[in-house]
Design a protein around this motif. Structure first.
Motif, PDB file in Angstrom:
ATOM      1  N   HIS A 237      37.674  58.679  29.126  1.00  0.00           N
ATOM      2  CA  HIS A 237      38.829  57.886  28.700  1.00  0.00           C
ATOM      3  C   HIS A 237      39.986  58.046  29.693  1.00  0.00           C
ATOM      4  O   HIS A 237      40.481  59.148  29.903  1.00  0.00           O
ATOM      5  N   SER A 238      40.396  56.933  30.310  1.00  0.00           N
ATOM      6  CA  SER A 238      41.447  57.001  31.336  1.00  0.00           C
ATOM      7  C   SER A 238      42.694  56.227  30.919  1.00  0.00           C
ATOM      8  O   SER A 238      42.609  55.187  30.250  1.00  0.00           O
ATOM      9  N   CYS A 239      43.840  56.743  31.342  1.00  0.00           N
ATOM     10  CA  CYS A 239      45.128  56.103  31.051  1.00  0.00           C
ATOM     11  C   CYS A 239      45.329  54.929  32.012  1.00  0.00           C
ATOM     12  O   CYS A 239      45.207  55.082  33.232  1.00  0.00           O
ATOM     13  N   SER A 240      45.671  53.762  31.474  1.00  0.00           N
ATOM     14  CA  SER A 240      45.838  52.558  32.295  1.00  0.00           C
ATOM     15  C   SER A 240      47.140  52.584  33.088  1.00  0.00           C
ATOM     16  O   SER A 240      47.311  51.819  34.037  1.00  0.00           O
ATOM     17  N   GLY A 243      46.398  56.705  35.248  1.00  0.00           N
ATOM     18  CA  GLY A 243      45.041  57.022  35.677  1.00  0.00           C
ATOM     19  C   GLY A 243      44.507  58.365  35.226  1.00  0.00           C
ATOM     20  O   GLY A 243      43.352  58.704  35.514  1.00  0.00           O
ATOM     21  N   ARG A 245      42.671  61.128  33.178  1.00  0.00           N
ATOM     22  CA  ARG A 245      41.470  60.964  32.365  1.00  0.00           C
ATOM     23  C   ARG A 245      41.394  62.042  31.281  1.00  0.00           C
ATOM     24  O   ARG A 245      41.878  63.162  31.450  1.00  0.00           O
ATOM     25  N   GLN A 256      49.422  58.577  25.941  1.00  0.00           N
ATOM     26  CA  GLN A 256      50.063  57.284  26.201  1.00  0.00           C
ATOM     27  C   GLN A 256      51.470  57.183  25.617  1.00  0.00           C
ATOM     28  O   GLN A 256      52.293  56.395  26.098  1.00  0.00           O
TER      29      GLN A 256
END
Length: 362
Positions: A237-240, A243, A245, A256
Motif C-alpha cells: 500500500h503506497s501513499c499517492s 510515495g 509504502r 494520509q
C-alpha cells in the motif's frame, strides 16, 4: 398424525422416568400391527382411516382447528389432552426422563432420545455441499445458510441482515449502545464476550500467539499477522502524495491524514486535537488519572501499555540495551543514552548505541 399421537401415548405409558426410550420396542411393534389390522372409521375430509370413533373425533380437530384443552398458566391451547399434560411440565419444571450419561433431564422421551446422539457421536445429518455432519437436523438447516447466503434476521434500525438470530442480537447493541461484558480490572465494557476475553490479556500479560520467525509473542492473531509483515518486508500500500509504502491498508489511511491536516479527534478537556482515535484515547488518561495497565508482578498501574512493558523488564531482569564502550547493559534505552554522555566527554564522536539482537536500536 393420530397414529403417531396414539403411539406417543403408548410410549409414555411404557417408558418410565429414568429409562432410555427404545428405538423400536416390542410394545410399539405390537401396537402398530394391531392398529393397522383394524381401521373401520374413515375421515370424510381427507380419507384417513382410524381404529375407533374416539380417535376419529380427535382427528377431526385437525380440520376444525378446535383446541379444547387450555393451559391455566399461560393460556396456550391444545387439540389433545395428552399434549397439554406434557406442556404443563414446562411450568412445573418436571423433567422425568434423565440421561444416564450426564444427568440432564427432559420433558419427553423423544427429547432424551435426540440428546443421546451427543454421547453416541451419531451425526446422521450431512451437508451435501461440504460434507460436514451434524447431530441434529436444525443444526444442518442453520449451517446451510453459509452456502445459500440466506440471512433471515434483518435489523429494523439499519437494514443489515444476519444468518443467525444471535448475531442480530449482538448487532443490536450497536444501536442500543449496550455493553454487558465488563472488565473487572479497569471497568471497560464491551459488546461481545470475545472482545472482553481479548482485552483481559492486557491485564494478565498473556500472549499466546508466538511468531515463528523471532521470539516475539502477541495477544491476538491479528496482532501476529501485522507483525509478520516485518519479516516478509511486504508493503503493498503506497501513499499517492509522497510515495511512502505500508504493509497494512489502515496504516496508509492513518498516514494520509498527515497530508490532509485533518484532526477529527478532539479532547474536550484541553481542546487538543489528534488525527487518530487511539492517540486521543492515550492522551485522555492524563486528565482522568486512569492507570488501567497493571503489572502482573507488583500490580503497579500504568496509563500506557508501552510504559507497562518497559516496567516489567525490571522484574524479568532483561537488559537489551548495551553500551559498546564498556559493556554495561540497561533495561531502558533512555538510560543507555544518559550513560553514553560519560563516554562522549571521554571520547567525543567515538561512541554508538548498541542493543542486543532481541530488542533496542543500534
Amino acid at each position: 398424525m393420530e397414529e403417531s399421537e396414539e403411539l406417543s401415548e403408548v410410549e409414555e405409558e411404557h417408558v418410565q422416568p429414568g429409562e432410555k426410550p427404545l428405538r423400536r420396542s416390542k410394545t410399539k411393534n405390537t401396537f402398530l400391527k394391531k392398529t393397522r389390522a383394524k381401521k373401520s372409521f374413515t375421515c370424510t375430509q381427507c380419507g384417513k382411516s382410524l381404529t375407533t370413533k374416539q380417535w376419529m373425533e380427535r382427528h377431526m380437530r385437525v380440520h376444525t382447528g378446535e383446541k379444547p384443552f387450555t393451559c391455566d398458566q399461560c393460556g396456550r391451547s391444545f387439540a389433545m389432552k395428552h399434549n397439554l399434560q406434557i406442556h404443563m411440565r414446562v411450568h412445573t419444571g418436571e423433567k422425568p426422563f434423565t440421561c444416564d450419561q450426564c444427568g440432564r433431564g427432559f420433558i419427553q422421551p423423544s427429547g432424551l432420545k435426540e440428546h443421546m446422539k451427543i454421547h453416541t457421536g451419531e451425526k446422521p445429518f450431512t451437508c451435501d455441499e461440504c460434507g460436514r455432519s451434524f447431530t441434529f437436523k436444525n443444526r444442518l438447516e442453520r449451517h446451510m445458510r453459509i452456502h445459500t447466503g440466506e440471512k433471515p434476521f434483518p435489523c429494523d434500525q439499519c437494514g443489515s441482515s444476519f444468518a443467525y438470530k444471535h448475531h442480530l442480537e449482538v448487532h443490536m447493541r450497536v444501536h442500543t449502545e449496550e455493553k454487558p461484558n465488563t472488565c473487572d480490572q479497569c471497568g471497560k465494557s464491551f459488546r461481545q464476550s470475545a472482545h472482553l476475553k481479548f482485552h483481559m490479556s492486557i491485564h494478565t500479560g498473556q500472549k499466546p500467539y508466538p511468531c515463528d520467525q523471532c521470539s516475539k509473542t502477541f495477544i491476538g492473531p491479528a496482532n501476529l499477522r501485522k507483525h509478520l509483515t516485518v519479516h516478509t518486508k511486504e508493503k503493498p500500500h503506497s501513499c499517492s502524495v509522497c510515495g511512502k509504502r505500508f504493509s497494512l491498508l489502515h496504516h496508509l489511511h492513518s498516514h494520509q491524514k498527515i497530508h490532509t491536516g485533518v484532526r477529527e479527534y478532539m479532547c474536550f478537556e484541553c481542546e487538543k486535537a489528534f488525527t487518530l482515535a487511539k492517540h486521543l484515547k492515550q492522551h485522555q488518561v492524563i486528565h482522568t488519572g486512569e492507570k488501567p495497565f497493571k503489572c502482573s508482578h507488583c500490580y503497579k498501574g500504568f496509563n500506557q501499555p508501552a510504559n507497562l512493558n518497559r516496567h516489567e523488564k525490571v522484574h524479568s531482569k532483561e537488559k537489551p540495551h548495551t553500551c559498546d564502550q564498556c559493556g554495561q547493559s540497561f533495561t531502558i534505552k533512555s538510560h543507555l543514552k544518559k550513560h553514553m554522555k560519560i563516554h562522549a566527554v571521554e571520547k567525543p564522536h567515538h561512541h554508538s548505541l548498541r542493543s542486543r539482537p532481541d530488542g533496542g536500536t543500534k
